[in-house]
Design an enzyme around this catalytic site. Structure first.
Site, mmCIF file in Angstrom:
data_model
loop_
_atom_site.group_PDB
_atom_site.id
_atom_site.type_symbol
_atom_site.label_atom_id
_atom_site.label_comp_id
_atom_site.label_asym_id
_atom_site.label_seq_id
_atom_site.Cartn_x
_atom_site.Cartn_y
_atom_site.Cartn_z
ATOM 1 N N SER A 63 0.794 -1.239 0.000
ATOM 2 C CA SER A 63 0.000 0.000 0.000
ATOM 3 C C SER A 63 0.822 1.281 0.000
ATOM 4 C CB SER A 63 -0.951 0.023 1.201
ATOM 5 O OG SER A 63 -2.072 -0.759 0.914
ATOM 6 N N LYS A 66 0.296 3.398 -2.926
ATOM 7 C CA LYS A 66 -0.859 4.305 -3.047
ATOM 8 C C LYS A 66 -0.409 5.776 -3.028
ATOM 9 C CE LYS A 66 -4.391 1.200 -0.990
ATOM 10 N NZ LYS A 66 -3.839 -0.134 -0.830
ATOM 11 N N TYR A 188 -3.441 -2.192 -10.404
ATOM 12 C CA TYR A 188 -3.304 -1.968 -8.951
ATOM 13 C C TYR A 188 -2.411 -3.035 -8.308
ATOM 14 C CZ TYR A 188 -4.733 -2.107 -4.031
ATOM 15 O OH TYR A 188 -4.733 -2.160 -2.653
ATOM 16 N N TYR A 240 -4.865 3.513 8.032
ATOM 17 C CA TYR A 240 -6.226 2.960 8.133
ATOM 18 C C TYR A 240 -6.861 3.313 9.487
ATOM 19 C CZ TYR A 240 -3.423 0.485 4.786
ATOM 20 O OH TYR A 240 -2.526 0.209 3.798
ATOM 21 N N VAL A 258 1.286 -3.814 3.718
ATOM 22 C CA VAL A 258 1.248 -5.114 4.388
ATOM 23 C C VAL A 258 2.517 -5.949 4.164
ATOM 24 C CG1 VAL A 258 -1.262 -5.353 4.598
ATOM 25 C CG2 VAL A 258 -0.116 -6.188 2.526
HETATM 26 N N1 GLN Z 1 -2.207 -5.071 -2.134
HETATM 27 C C1 GLN Z 1 -2.788 -5.045 -0.824
HETATM 28 C C2 GLN Z 1 -4.292 -5.210 -0.863
HETATM 29 O O1 GLN Z 1 -4.936 -4.643 -1.686
HETATM 30 C C3 GLN Z 1 -2.399 -3.779 -0.156
HETATM 31 C C4 GLN Z 1 -2.917 -3.665 1.249
HETATM 32 C C5 GLN Z 1 -1.986 -2.984 2.195
HETATM 33 O O2 GLN Z 1 -0.769 -2.925 2.020
HETATM 34 N N2 GLN Z 1 -2.560 -2.539 3.288
HETATM 35 O O3 GLN Z 1 -4.848 -5.915 -0.075
#
Ligand code: GLN
Length: 304
Positions: A63, A66, A188, A240, A258
């Protein structure tokens, strides 16, 4: 205390701090990563570099991507972007569907999955050969061409990512998603699968510590206003449903993934990347957060 000593003492303090979380396994190849990996990299805007631990080893940025895709899109679109995606903390897990239904397909912010899918949808619409361009963009930010997609991770997330597909379809039902779901999700998943070291990530985030200008190249990546906005959204939404706690403990805008990475900045001063793959229940690296909390406390500076 000087920077080098602070980083070394934090690293030594947390080197054995394992077993309080779990390495992500919902994207199967991520589960192969050794839980004891640990790295810290700091870059100052005036050119100093500090690294310790596994800082040359690459990991899945997930993530954290992003932030890159938002920074890439922001200069291409005006304020109408904020009609399709909000800028409020969600207070929900990164892949939650619930809020999206009662908020009519408008994700709370660009750093939860639904929001990043809207950003990716808009990029797919505007940028031919998007995956090549994203890689080029990230390499340019880090001043390093040795950055690649991990195709195995991207493919694995694509086949297991039913919640992301559900988010995209739900947004499409509300008219807030233009492209083909399969194409946007594939893009993505690729962006999330980018592998970088903490050394590369700290460099790649320097532009956000420097008013949008990459001090490595002198190039304006985003305008000062967009840099301010991206940092503000990182501070309020980068973790989050743990964003408030992160702001309270660390006091820096930042973004987690993650894969166990966290990158954060102190505008005007520095960027810092930490990697430790064991995650807490919010999907954030608990040792990464502890490291950053001690870092700002011991350094005596944060954004506050
Ligand atoms: N690629 C992961 C997902 O969409 C990214 C989530 C994350 O890093 N929090 O679940």
């Amino acid at each position: 205390m000087e920077m080098e000593k602070i980083i070394k003492s934090i690293y030594e303090n947390y080197a054995g701090d394992l077993g309080r979380g779990k390495v992500a396994d919902y994207i199967p190849p991520l589960a192969k990563v050794s839980p004891d990996k640990y790295a810290i990299s700091v870059c100052t805007v005036d050119g100093k570099r500090y690294n310790i631990g596994d800082y040359t080893e690459k990991f899945s940025i997930q993530s954290i991507s992003k932030v890159f895709t938002l920074a890439m899109l922001a200069p291409m679109v005006g304020k109408e972007l904020w009609e399709s995606v909000g800028k409020e903390p969600s207070g929900s897990p990164f892949n939650s569907l619930v809020q999206l239904e009662y908020e009519k397909g408008i994700p709370r912010n660009p750093f939860i999955n639904a929001g990043a899918l809207v950003i990716t949808d808009k990029l797919v619409e505007r940028v031919p050969d998007l995956n090549d361009k994203v890689l080029e963009f990230v390499r340019g930010l880090a001043g390093d061409d040795d950055i690649f997609y991990n195709r195995e991770v991207a493919a694995s997330e694509y086949v297991t990512g039913e919640r992301n597909k559900a988010l995209a379809h739900l947004m499409k039902s509300f008219g807030n998603f233009k492209g083909k779901v399969s194409q946007v999700i594939s893009a993505y998943c690729h962006h999330c699968s980018i592998e970088m070291s903490t050394e590369q990530l700290a460099k790649a985030f320097l532009f956000l510590a420097n008013g949008g200008v990459n001090p490595l190249s002198g190039e304006a990546v985003v305008g000062t206003r967009d840099a301010k906005r991206i940092n503000a959204i990182m501070l309020t939404c980068g973790f989050y449903d743990e964003s408030g706690d992160f702001a309270y403990r660390v006091g820096m805008p930042g973004k987690s993934g993650v894969g166990g990475g966290i990158v954060a900045v102190i505008p005007g001063k520095l960027s810092i990347a930490v990697w430790s793959p064991e995650l807490n229940v919010h999907g954030n690296s608990y040792r990464g957060i502890a490291t950053l909390a001690d870092f700002t406390t011991e350094l005596g500076i944060s954004v506050f």
